[in-house]
Every structure is written in C-alpha cells, then in structure tokens.
Design a protein around this motif. Structure first.
Motif, PDB file in Angstrom:
ATOM      1  N   GLU A  80       0.859  -1.188   0.000  1.00  0.00           N
ATOM      2  CA  GLU A  80       0.000   0.000   0.000  1.00  0.00           C
ATOM      3  C   GLU A  80       0.894   1.237   0.000  1.00  0.00           C
ATOM      4  N   ASN A 129      -4.440   5.033  -1.962  1.00  0.00           N
ATOM      5  CA  ASN A 129      -5.677   5.574  -1.377  1.00  0.00           C
ATOM      6  C   ASN A 129      -6.177   6.730  -2.233  1.00  0.00           C
ATOM      7  N   GLU A 158      -7.808   2.321  -3.307  1.00  0.00           N
ATOM      8  CA  GLU A 158      -8.516   2.091  -2.040  1.00  0.00           C
ATOM      9  C   GLU A 158      -9.473   3.242  -1.795  1.00  0.00           C
ATOM     10  N   ASP A 174     -11.662   0.316   1.780  1.00  0.00           N
ATOM     11  CA  ASP A 174     -10.721   0.490   2.900  1.00  0.00           C
ATOM     12  C   ASP A 174     -11.471   0.691   4.218  1.00  0.00           C
ATOM     13  N   LYS A 199     -10.738  -4.349   2.896  1.00  0.00           N
ATOM     14  CA  LYS A 199      -9.761  -4.272   3.980  1.00  0.00           C
ATOM     15  C   LYS A 199     -10.492  -4.039   5.290  1.00  0.00           C
TER      16      LYS A 199
END
Ligand code: C2E
Ligand code: MG
Ligand code: MG
Ligand code: MG
Length: 271
Positions: A59, A114, A146, A176, A197
């Motif tokens: 990530e 993200n 994400e 996420d 996640k």
C-alpha cells in the motif's frame, strides 16, 4: 480593487478554515508546492499473503514535510488537502509514484493507492488514472485504488458508474477501513469490490473471546461479498496466527512490515 479585496477575503477565510491541531497553519499553497519543492514522498507498506508469508503487494502512503522540513501527519494534512482540492494534485503524484514502482519491479504483483472522494468526484479521474497506467506501461490489474466506506460512496450512482469504468479498464478497487463507518454494509451490498480491507480496530480488540468471534464473523461476511479479504493492523506475533486461522487471505500491519521507502521494499522483495 474589487478583485484585490475578494482575494484578501478568500485568504482570511482560508486561514481560519485550515488551523491544524498543532496550531500551525496549513495553506493550500503550502501543500501544493510540496510537489515542486520535493517535500512529498511515498512510503510502501507490505501486504503479506497469509498462506505463503510472502509479500503479495504494497500500500502506498503519502508523506509530506512542511517548508521547515518537519514531517506532517496524514491525519492532519489529508483533510486539509481534501477541503482545498489540492488532493487532486497530490493524489496524481501518488498514482505516478505507484505506477513507476510497478514498472520498475515486475516481481511486485500489486500496489494500492488511497483515493479520496474528492478525487473520485473529479470528472477527469478515470481518464487521469488510465493515462498514468498507460504511460508507465504496466498491466492495469496491478494497480488498486482504495476507497473508504462512507456516505459519499454508498447510494451514489456516480461511484457505481466509476467502478464500472475502472473495472472495464482492469483497475482494481478496494474498500478500505471496513467496519468503522456507518455505511460499510450498504457499500458491500451495492458495489462490487475486488478486495475489502477490514479496519485495524477489529484486530486490536481480538484478544477477548468476544472480539475474536467478531473478527472471525467479519472475515466470513466480507469473504462472501468480495474476492479477497485483508486484515489491517496486525501488530503482534500472536495476532498473526489468530488472524490466519480465521481464513483471511492477506494481512498488513507493523508486525509484518512498517511503511518503508521503496528501496527497502524492493530489497525485502528480493529476499
Ligand atoms: P489507511 O489508508 O487506512 O492506511 C493505513 C494506516 O494505518 C497508515 O497510516 C499506516 O501507517 C497505519 N498502519 C499500518 N499498519 C499499522 C499497525 O499495525 N498499527 C497501527 N496502529 N497503524 C498501522 P498513515 O500512513 O498515517 O495514513 C493514515 C491515513 O491517511 C490512511 O489510512 C489514509 O486514509 C490517509 N492517506 C495516507 N496516504 C494517502 C494518500 O496518498 N491519499 C489519500 N487520499 N489518503 C491517504
Ligand atoms: Mg488504505
Ligand atoms: Mg484509506
Ligand atoms: Mg485502512
């Protein structure tokens, strides 16, 4: 003169809006110039395959310094970047960084980035991502975006459309921080994510029988809706075994690897 006055008014307004916790003032300009001043960087946290123990992906996480060189916390600067719209530029920088890493490291299957709802709402978003992926010459399926559960995501037909467009190109979309917002279940039922996640809160409270049962059930629930599941926030050795026994596919956390500069991730990949 009217123009000058208008600009001053905007500036005063900004100052008041952007007061950070530290009492410092984060301005849009200070965040924007982070790119040209090279005060922005990316760190990468390993995502580990539960079965093999190997690094499956990473990530990408944004790091920013203020003009004095002091690190700023994402919890502080991300909300300001979102409010001021600067997240569009910073986010694009992150996408480039992630795709360049993927281009240089064929042995790294996936990197996730993200993205905030502000980016998703930008009409050029899909085009921008597609262009960056193409320019890097990587398979689109190696990039994951994400998005965090929340009111902007669920019940928003534009998000559903966006996910279809990304799926058509082959870019993955992950949900996420599952379980911390109020809209997690609605998101799961409305949208098809490649991966979910599970928020670190549930690992941190799994030391009691009740917490462990909750985590196990969330993994089962999420596993029935998404192709794969990740548990975030694995900090201790005993959590590794527990979480693995619950049938999760991937995990991430300080125990498995902290966010690190890319050269460190690359040397970990080689081992
Ligand atoms: P997130 O996307 O949920 O990222 C995971 C956060 O948890 C990261 O914090 C990571 O360093 C931290 N973390 C990882 N493992 C552990 C662990 O075992 N224990 C604990 N206590 N924490 C762990 P970080 O880097 O400070 O980022 C915070 C948040 O800021 C991110 O949460 C994400 O929402 C946002 N963010 C970071 N980079 C970006 C970015 O490039 N774009 C956008 N839009 N948001 C970003
Ligand atoms: Mg994340
Ligand atoms: Mg996030
Ligand atoms: Mg998260």
């Amino acid at each position: 003169a009217a123009k000058e006055e208008g600009r001053n008014r905007v500036r005063t307004f900004d100052r008041r809006m952007l007061e950070s916790d530290a009492g410092d003032t984060l301005t849009a300009e200070m965040l924007r110039s982070a790119v040209t001043d090279q005060r922005i960087s990316a760190v990468f946290q390993p995502i580990v395959d539960v079965t093999s123990g190997m690094i499956w992906g990473a990530e990408a996480l944004m790091r920013l310094k203020d003009p004095q060189g002091r690190p700023l916390s994402p919890e502080t600067f991300i909300p300001v970047a979102e409010r001021t719209g600067v997240i569009l530029e910073l986010g694009e920088w992150m996408l480039h960084e992630a795709c360049n890493l993927l281009a240089n490291e064929p042995a790294l299957p996936v990197v996730s980035v993200n993205v905030s709802s502000r980016q998703i709402e930008d009409p050029n978003f899909v085009g921008t991502v597609a262009k960056i992926v193409r320019a890097a010459g990587i398979a689109p399926s190696r990039l994951a975006l994400e998005i965090t559960e929340g009111g902007e995501i669920s019940g928003n037909p534009r998000v559903a459309l966006l996910m279809d467009e990304l799926a058509a190109i082959g870019i993955r979309v992950w949900l996420d921080d599952f379980g911390t917002g109020f809209a997690g279940l609605t998101c799961l039922s409305e949208l098809r994510f490649d991966m979910v996640k599970i928020d670190r809160f549930f690992v941190q409270s799994c030391d009691t029988p009740r917490g462990a049962k909750l985590l196990k059930n969330i993994i089962d629930l999420v596993g029935s809706c998404a192709q794969k599941t990740i548990v975030e926030g694995v900090e201790e050795a005993h959590q590794v075994e527990l979480v693995a026994s619950f049938g999760v596919d991937l995990f991430q956390g300080y125990h498995l690897g902290r966010p690190m500069p890319k050269h460190e991730l690359v040397s970990r990949l080689a081992n």
